[in-house]
Write a protein that holds these residues in place. Sequence first.
Motif, PDB file in Angstrom:
ATOM      1  N   ASP A  14       5.437  10.703   1.666  1.00 11.77           N
ATOM      2  CA  ASP A  14       4.333   9.990   2.778  1.00 11.77           C
ATOM      3  C   ASP A  14       3.240   9.032   1.995  1.00 11.77           C
ATOM      4  OD1 ASP A  14       5.915  10.371   5.119  1.00 11.77           O
ATOM      5  OD2 ASP A  14       4.998  12.107   5.569  1.00 11.77           O
ATOM      6  N   ALA A  15       2.802  10.192   1.125  1.00 10.79           N
ATOM      7  CA  ALA A  15       1.617   9.338   0.439  1.00 10.79           C
ATOM      8  C   ALA A  15       1.979   7.871  -0.204  1.00 10.79           C
ATOM      9  CB  ALA A  15       1.197  10.349  -0.829  1.00 10.79           C
ATOM     10  N   ASP A  16       3.305   7.974  -0.924  1.00  7.85           N
ATOM     11  CA  ASP A  16       3.847   6.552  -1.326  1.00  7.85           C
ATOM     12  C   ASP A  16       3.693   5.593  -0.421  1.00  7.85           C
ATOM     13  OD1 ASP A  16       4.031   8.000  -3.841  1.00  7.85           O
ATOM     14  OD2 ASP A  16       6.129   8.567  -3.403  1.00  7.85           O
ATOM     15  N   ARG A  17       4.490   5.881   0.782  1.00  5.70           N
ATOM     16  CA  ARG A  17       4.458   5.062   1.862  1.00  5.70           C
ATOM     17  C   ARG A  17       3.053   4.652   2.330  1.00  5.70           C
ATOM     18  NH1 ARG A  17       8.096   9.371   3.392  1.00  5.70           N
ATOM     19  NH2 ARG A  17      10.308   8.613   2.922  1.00  5.70           N
ATOM     20  N   ALA A  18       2.047   5.432   2.409  1.00  2.79           N
ATOM     21  CA  ALA A  18       0.646   5.246   2.917  1.00  2.79           C
ATOM     22  C   ALA A  18      -0.044   4.336   1.844  1.00  2.79           C
ATOM     23  CB  ALA A  18       0.066   6.770   3.085  1.00  2.79           C
ATOM     24  N   ARG A  19       0.303   4.298   0.650  1.00  2.00           N
ATOM     25  CA  ARG A  19      -0.211   3.486  -0.368  1.00  2.00           C
ATOM     26  C   ARG A  19       0.370   2.157  -0.146  1.00  2.00           C
ATOM     27  NH1 ARG A  19      -0.574   7.442  -3.802  1.00  2.00           N
ATOM     28  NH2 ARG A  19       1.636   7.164  -4.368  1.00  2.00           N
ATOM     29  N   ALA A  20       1.664   2.106   0.010  1.00  2.00           N
ATOM     30  CA  ALA A  20       2.303   0.849   0.365  1.00  2.00           C
ATOM     31  C   ALA A  20       1.568   0.168   1.656  1.00  2.00           C
ATOM     32  CB  ALA A  20       3.945   1.018   0.543  1.00  2.00           C
ATOM     33  N   ALA A  21       1.346   0.833   2.574  1.00  2.00           N
ATOM     34  CA  ALA A  21       0.897   0.511   3.883  1.00  2.00           C
ATOM     35  C   ALA A  21      -0.376  -0.218   3.844  1.00  2.00           C
ATOM     36  CB  ALA A  21       0.914   1.359   5.070  1.00  2.00           C
ATOM     37  N   ARG A  22      -1.067   0.498   2.965  1.00  2.00           N
ATOM     38  CA  ARG A  22      -2.504   0.019   2.580  1.00  2.00           C
ATOM     39  C   ARG A  22      -2.454  -1.408   1.750  1.00  2.00           C
ATOM     40  NH1 ARG A  22      -3.617   5.516   1.569  1.00  2.00           N
ATOM     41  NH2 ARG A  22      -3.727   4.947  -0.558  1.00  2.00           N
ATOM     42  N   HIS A  23      -1.373  -1.304   0.880  1.00  3.93           N
ATOM     43  CA  HIS A  23      -1.318  -2.625   0.146  1.00  3.93           C
ATOM     44  C   HIS A  23      -0.971  -3.656   1.197  1.00  3.93           C
ATOM     45  CE1 HIS A  23       0.800  -4.588  -3.609  1.00  3.93           C
ATOM     46  NE2 HIS A  23       0.057  -5.694  -2.960  1.00  3.93           N
ATOM     47  N   LEU A  24      -0.059  -3.528   2.072  1.00  2.64           N
ATOM     48  CA  LEU A  24       0.116  -4.498   3.085  1.00  2.64           C
ATOM     49  C   LEU A  24      -1.054  -4.889   3.937  1.00  2.64           C
ATOM     50  CD1 LEU A  24       3.830  -3.348   4.510  1.00  2.64           C
ATOM     51  CD2 LEU A  24       3.318  -5.411   3.014  1.00  2.64           C
ATOM     52  N   GLN A  25      -1.890  -3.822   4.142  1.00  5.74           N
ATOM     53  CA  GLN A  25      -2.995  -4.163   5.088  1.00  5.74           C
ATOM     54  C   GLN A  25      -3.834  -5.121   4.307  1.00  5.74           C
ATOM     55  OE1 GLN A  25      -5.417  -0.950   6.092  1.00  5.74           O
ATOM     56  NE2 GLN A  25      -6.292  -1.697   7.889  1.00  5.74           N
ATOM     57  N   TRP A  26      -3.960  -5.022   2.966  1.00  2.00           N
ATOM     58  CA  TRP A  26      -4.950  -5.606   2.163  1.00  2.00           C
ATOM     59  C   TRP A  26      -4.465  -6.961   2.193  1.00  2.00           C
ATOM     60  CZ3 TRP A  26      -3.395  -8.068  -2.197  1.00  2.00           C
ATOM     61  CH2 TRP A  26      -4.214  -8.820  -3.000  1.00  2.00           C
ATOM     62  N   LEU A  57       9.761  -4.542  -0.455  1.00  2.00           N
ATOM     63  CA  LEU A  57       8.794  -4.890   0.464  1.00  2.00           C
ATOM     64  C   LEU A  57       7.429  -5.450  -0.043  1.00  2.00           C
ATOM     65  CD1 LEU A  57       9.349  -1.769   2.956  1.00  2.00           C
ATOM     66  CD2 LEU A  57       9.867  -4.233   3.235  1.00  2.00           C
ATOM     67  N   LEU A  58       7.363  -5.012  -1.280  1.00  2.00           N
ATOM     68  CA  LEU A  58       5.907  -5.482  -2.110  1.00  2.00           C
ATOM     69  C   LEU A  58       6.259  -6.450  -2.993  1.00  2.00           C
ATOM     70  CD1 LEU A  58       4.001  -1.924  -1.978  1.00  2.00           C
ATOM     71  CD2 LEU A  58       3.914  -3.888  -0.287  1.00  2.00           C
ATOM     72  N   ARG A  59       7.432  -6.863  -3.340  1.00  6.38           N
ATOM     73  CA  ARG A  59       7.515  -7.527  -4.437  1.00  6.38           C
ATOM     74  C   ARG A  59       7.075  -8.886  -4.775  1.00  6.38           C
ATOM     75  NH1 ARG A  59      13.682  -8.186  -4.617  1.00  6.38           N
ATOM     76  NH2 ARG A  59      13.524  -6.094  -4.937  1.00  6.38           N
ATOM     77  N   ASP A  60       6.900  -9.603  -3.612  1.00 10.11           N
ATOM     78  CA  ASP A  60       6.329 -10.971  -3.505  1.00 10.11           C
ATOM     79  C   ASP A  60       4.812 -10.983  -3.380  1.00 10.11           C
ATOM     80  OD1 ASP A  60       6.351  -9.998  -1.023  1.00 10.11           O
ATOM     81  OD2 ASP A  60       6.791 -12.080  -0.165  1.00 10.11           O
ATOM     82  N   LEU A  61       4.144  -9.812  -3.309  1.00  7.50           N
ATOM     83  CA  LEU A  61       2.663  -9.775  -2.997  1.00  7.50           C
ATOM     84  C   LEU A  61       2.210  -9.562  -4.339  1.00  7.50           C
ATOM     85  CD1 LEU A  61       2.643  -7.505   0.247  1.00  7.50           C
ATOM     86  CD2 LEU A  61       2.208 -10.089  -0.221  1.00  7.50           C
ATOM     87  N   PRO A  62       0.880 -10.186  -4.681  1.00  7.45           N
ATOM     88  CA  PRO A  62       0.090  -9.981  -6.012  1.00  7.45           C
ATOM     89  C   PRO A  62      -0.428  -8.376  -5.969  1.00  7.45           C
ATOM     90  CG  PRO A  62      -1.181 -11.250  -4.547  1.00  7.45           C
ATOM     91  CD  PRO A  62      -0.017 -11.152  -3.990  1.00  7.45           C
ATOM     92  N   ALA A  63      -0.602  -7.800  -6.991  1.00  4.58           N
ATOM     93  CA  ALA A  63      -1.318  -6.554  -7.324  1.00  4.58           C
ATOM     94  C   ALA A  63      -2.578  -6.448  -6.373  1.00  4.58           C
ATOM     95  CB  ALA A  63      -1.395  -6.245  -8.573  1.00  4.58           C
TER      96      ALA A  63
END
Length: 145
Positions: A14-26, A57-63
């Motif tokens: 869930d911590a990994d998922r939350a990190r990915a969710a914050r990345h999407l929010q950013w 899901l995050l591949r096409d987004l910048p870091a």
Amino acid sequence: MTEPVRPEDLRVSDADRARAARHLQWAQGEGLIDLGEYDTRSREVWEARTRGDLTRLLRDLPAAPARLPDVSRRRVFSETGGGTAMRVLTIIFTTIAVVNLVAWGIVSITTGELLYPWFLWTGLPPLAALGVLYAFGIGRPQRDR
């Protein structure tokens, strides 16, 4: 002997998922993805089972920046007895104020004239009392004091 699991097939927490969710929010906040895409990807993030799913899901987004904002909801009242008391008093006083405002509005509409705003006398004093208590730290979360 079994073969080692590939990194992209490792399960995520869930911590990994939350990190990915914050990345999407950013990314959505930066205008990189629209709200509909954010909604779709967020749903998929929480359904992800492996690192490969999250990477896709995050591949096409910048870091994202090294420090992403915390998306957890900020608490207004603490979990202490004082916070519970403030929460209950706020609900009670808000209910009283709204009921009086509605009653004043109904009477004003039915009589056809704008009456003296007596509802303020039932709303402002409790609001002032709650404000003073909160200003002195009663019921506030520890980090805000």
